[in-house]
Structure formats: structure tokens, C-alpha cells
Design an enzyme around this catalytic site. Structure first.
Site, short mmCIF file in Angstrom:
data_model
loop_
_atom_site.label_atom_id
_atom_site.label_comp_id
_atom_site.label_asym_id
_atom_site.label_seq_id
_atom_site.Cartn_x
_atom_site.Cartn_y
_atom_site.Cartn_z
N HIS A 275 64.37 94.85 91.20
CA HIS A 275 64.95 95.34 89.94
C HIS A 275 63.88 95.76 88.94
O HIS A 275 64.16 96.50 88.00
CB HIS A 275 65.90 94.30 89.34
CG HIS A 275 65.24 93.16 88.65
ND1 HIS A 275 65.08 91.92 89.22
CD2 HIS A 275 64.68 93.07 87.41
CE1 HIS A 275 64.49 91.11 88.36
NE2 HIS A 275 64.23 91.79 87.26
N ASP A 321 66.54 91.09 96.19
CA ASP A 321 65.72 91.50 95.04
C ASP A 321 64.24 91.34 95.38
O ASP A 321 63.56 90.41 94.91
CB ASP A 321 66.10 90.66 93.82
CG ASP A 321 65.52 91.20 92.53
OD1 ASP A 321 65.04 92.35 92.53
OD2 ASP A 321 65.54 90.47 91.52
N SER A 418 60.05 88.40 85.16
CA SER A 418 60.71 88.87 86.36
C SER A 418 59.71 89.48 87.33
O SER A 418 58.77 90.17 86.93
CB SER A 418 61.75 89.92 85.98
OG SER A 418 62.92 89.76 86.73
#
Length: 492
Positions: A275, A321, A418
Site C-alpha cells: 500500500h 500487503d 507503514s
């Protein structure tokens, strides 16, 4: 005369018939004998009669000699006598690992199955991976009832076939000490001693009660835009000391702002979240940073030659992911710059992910709506039981995800972290176990951080790194599904 004789005889006969054989009532002192059982000792030819267990030992107390008369076998006698004398010592099944218990007088004896020894068969005489990792420094597997040790890339097995010896100056998974340290083959000179770290005490943590909300994108708020404003960051924790987080990479956009993290795998490849590739059209990868507002001389920016995103990544659920970046120029390992080790799948799941804690790091926000951190932070987080994780989440936890963190302490990964590393320490070597992916808020009570489970993708990563960056034939490969993208050049 004859008649008189017959009369006398008849009277005598009748008198004998009518006379009782004995008294109907016995004296008081003799009455108890009527129902009394005759003891063998008082019976005729006692010593020549065959022994009887019920008569000898159950109806009355017997001696060892009397028991021996019953069984006429020493082993059977001993077995009976040990239970008869003081109960069955084997009743509680004291022998472990399928050992056989034999009762004794006030004790018991265990006959152990092959491969075990000890009073209760509690000690293994053979090495197994589930017991102290089979004595291996790193990877352990069992083949034909024997332990086989192996090592991560950059290490070789020592002469003892157990230890892993570094063949590189900056081996993977080790903290770096800087330029002044000596380089030698021995790994102990290539890393800081783990006792110098300020870890939380794992004994105070409960993986099922202490949970952390490590998040990538806030699923309860609008999803991240092109500017990457909703990505994950560290809340709490402490600053990474010199050489403590050398595998940390930072993805920097055109505005020179960090928006995601990454993990250095080797000189050309960096691991991150899929992502993150939606957060910026153009970006570079910086390594060696500990403070984005200060230059320490070890920082270096690398252009990205190719991005490889898993083709099954789902933006709505964050399943799959994971992404790999190939750099145009190789990373030069040095102080604060070194790779983390990639583990073997089975060993990672059986050994690494059953440890109490892992470590997450990044430049994230210091609280949910706070400003970005300029310093690299690290946080030790406990693994969370899968069922607890699933029950706490408002969203689906797929088999490609796992949870870690605290449910009461105000410490978490938050927006901006992230794609960053989740590593797990084993015998002073750190292995990649996760990628910071998503969560619900930052350090919210009762919420857990969710990571991509790297062990599910080790073969995929290996194939990506072995493939040539420009190999068009690798696109859509069935064994390594990925979306290969060459980013546009950065403006000068």
C-alpha cells in the site's frame, strides 16, 4: 415274661429318640463362637494347603511370606506386595514421554522410551528442534530423527555444526558498532552486546493480554491520499541508539518527506508494504538515517530501479500487503546500515513467532494526531494470540496477517511507519518477521497492530531477488505473482 422284656426294650428306644442331642441354648461366653469363621491357622493340615489370595491377604492382613505362598513367583509377589503395602505409586502417571511406570515400596521406577532418561523420563537424550532449538544458532530442522542446523545468508556453519559464523564484515541481523570496531570472522565482534539494550522485560508481558495497535492506515478514517498523510508511525518507544536499527529504510517523496518505512534485505533490495506504493508517484529510499533533521555522514539516498508489488494485494482489506524495491545503486553497508536476516519459513513460524516479543521501528508520529518524528524510534512489542487478535478487530484478519502490541500501554506504531520492519531476535541475531501494515487508530486501548506475515512470502521474496530486474519474462510468473513497475525518473 416275654411281654415284659419287649416293654422294657420299647421304653429304652423311645427314651433315646426323645432325648435332645444337646442343649438348645449355649452359655453367654460361648454364644459368639456360632458365627465365627475358622482361621486357617486353626485348620487341619494348614501348611500343606495351597495359598489363597482372598483368604490370606484380603480377608485378613497377611505377611510377605504368606503372599509369596499365594503367587509362588518372586516377580508377581513383589508387584502385588508393593501395592498392598503402601498403595500404587504409579497412580498419578509420573513417567513422562510415554515412559512405563513400575510401582515399588514407597517409590516407583520409570522405564523410559528410547531417547529419554531421568527419574521421570523428563530429559531427552537426543536433540530435537523443539528443545533449545536443537542447539543450533539459527535454523533447525529434523531429518531422520537427527537435528540439522543451517544459517542465514552471509553465515556458515562452524566446526561444531551448530554455530553460525559470519563471512561478511556487516552480517545480516547484527547491530553495527561503527568504523572503529575490528572486523573478524567471529560474529561476537560484529555486533553490540544485547545486554546494552534497554528492552522491556518480556516476563511482564502477556501476548494474549497486552496488545499493541500497530497500524498502517486508519481503517476508521478516510484512506490515505497521494500525499501519504494517513500512513503509520511509532507512538511511545525510545530512540534507536547508534547501530541499533541498521536495517531501517525510509521512503521519501518529492517534497523530501518520509511517508513509509522499509527493511534492508541486501545491497539491492528493500522490503516494504504494497500500500506504500500508492502513497507517492516518485520516491527515493534513504538508508542510514537516525535523525532526519541532522546529517551524521552515514545517510545515503538511492533511486528505485523497479518496484515489485504482490499481484494479489487488495487495497480494501490490505491482504497480501507486501512489495519489494530494487535499487539502481547498491547499498554500502556501514555504521547504521546493514540488512536484517531472512529466516526459513518453518523455523520462523515454529521458533521466531513463538517468541514473546518482536521489535518495530520507524520515523512515525509520536501520537495519533501529532507531528512526524524526526528521530528513528524503536518499540518492543509482544506477539498477540491469533484468536484474541481476530476478536479485537473490526476488520478481517487474513492468514497473511498477524498481530502484536499492547492493549493498555500508550505505545504503538502510528501513521508514517507503514512498510517498516518488524524483526524478532533469536540468540542476538534479528530476523524479518513482519511488515507494519495497518491498524485502528494509534495506541487505542484494546486494539492491536496488524502486520504482514513475512514467513508466508519467503519463496516469493527469494524469487524476486534472484530475478533480473529487467526480465520481462518474470512478469506474472505463477510461482512469484507480482506487478513489476519501473518508476518515472525523478526531476533533477
Amino acid at each position: 415274661m416275654a411281654g415284659l422284656l419287649h416293654l422294657v426294650l420299647l421304653s429304652t428306644a423311645l427314651g433315646g429318640l426323645l432325648r435332645p442331642a444337646g442343649s438348645v441354648f449355649l452359655p453367654r461366653d460361648q454364644a459368639h463362637r456360632v458365627l465365627q469363621r475358622a482361621r486357617r491357622a486353626n485348620s487341619f493340615l494348614e501348611e500343606v494347603k495351597q495359598g489363597n489370595l482372598e483368604r490370606e491377604c484380603l480377608e485378613e492382613a497377611c505377611s510377605l511370606e504368606e503372599a509369596r505362598e499365594v503367587f509362588e513367583d518372586a516377580e508377581q509377589t513383589d508387584e502385588f506386595w508393593s501395592k498392598y503395602k503402601d498403595g500404587d505409586q504409579c497412580e498419578g502417571h509420573p513417567c513422562l514421554n510415554q515412559g512405563h511406570c513400575k510401582d515399588g515400596i514407597g517409590d516407583y521406577t520409570c522405564t523410559c522410551a528410547e531417547g529419554f532418561e531421568g527419574k521421570n523420563c523428563e530429559f531427552s537424550t537426543r536433540e530435537i528442534c523443539s528443545l533449545d532449538n536443537g542447539g543450533c544458532d539459527q535454523f533447525c530442522r529434523e531429518e531422520r530423527s537427527e537435528v540439522r542446523c543451517s544459517c542465514a545468508h552471509g553465515y556458515v556453519l562452524g566446526d561444531d555444526s551448530k554455530s553460525c559464523v559470519s563471512t561478511e564484515r556487516f552480517p545480516c541481523g547484527k547491530f553495527t558498532q561503527g568504523r572503529s570496531r575490528r572486523w573478524a570472522i567471529h560474529t561476537s565482534e560484529d555486533a553490540l552486546d544485547a545486554s546494552e539494550l534497554e528492552h522491556y522485560d518480556p516476563a511482564d508481558l502477556s501476548p494474549t493480554e497486552s496488545s499493541l495497535d500497530l497500524l498502517g492506515l486508519n481503517r476508521t478514517e478516510p484512506s490515505a491520499g497521494e500525499d501519504g498523510s494517513q500512513v503509520v508511525r511509532i507512538v511511545g518507544g525510545r530512540d534507536c541508539a547508534e547501530g541499533e536499527c541498521p536495517w531501517q529504510a525510509l521512503l521519501v517523496n518529492e517534497e523530501n518527506e518520509g511517508f513509509c518505512g522499509g527493511t534492508i534485505l541486501n545491497e539491492f533490495y528493500v522490503l516494504t508494504a504494497a500500500h506504500c506504493l500508492h502513497q507517492a508517484k516518485r520516491f527515493t529510499v534513504r538508508v542510514g538515517d537516525r535523525n532526519t533533521e541532522q546529517e551524521e555522514g552515514n545517510e545515503m539516498a538511492h533511486e528505485v530501479e523497479m518496484t515489485v508489488k504482490h499481484s494479489r494485494f487488495v487495497k480494501e482489506t490490505y491482504d497480501f500487503d507486501i512489495a519489494v524495491l530494487r535499487l539502481k545503486t547498491p547499498i554500502r553497508f556501514r555504521r547504521n546500515v546493514a540488512p536484517a536476516c531472512l529466516p526459513e519459513k518453518d523455523w520462523a513460524e515454529a521458533t521466531l513467532m513463538t517468541q514473546k516479543t518482536g521489535i518495530v521501528s520507524g520515523f512515525g508520529r509520536t501520537h495519533e494526531k501529532g507531528r512526524l518524528s524526526s528521530t528513528l524510534k524503536m518499540l518492543e512489542v509482544p506477539y498477540v494470540d491469533r484468536s484474541t487478535c481476530k476478536l479485537s478487530s473490526s476488520f478481517t484478519i487474513t492468514p497473511n496477517m498477524f498481530c502484536a502490541g499492547y492493549d493498555t500501554q500508550p505505545e504503538d506504531a502510528c501513521q508514517g511507519d507503514s512498510g517498516g520492519p518488524h524483526v524478532t531476535r533469536f540468540k542476538d541475531t534479528y530476523f524479518v518477521t513482519g511488515i507494519v501494515s495497518w491498524g485502528e487508530g494509534c495506541a487505542r486501548k484494546g486494539k492491536f497492530g496488524v502486520y504482514t506475515k513475512v514467513s508466508n512470502f519467503l519463496k516469493w521474496i527469494d524469487k524476486i531477488m534472484k530475478a533480473r530486474a529487467g526480465a520481462a519474462g518474470s512478469r506474472g510468473h505463477s510461482e512469484a505473482p507480482a506487478t513489476w513497475t519501473v518508476p518515472p525518473p525523478l526531476p533533477l
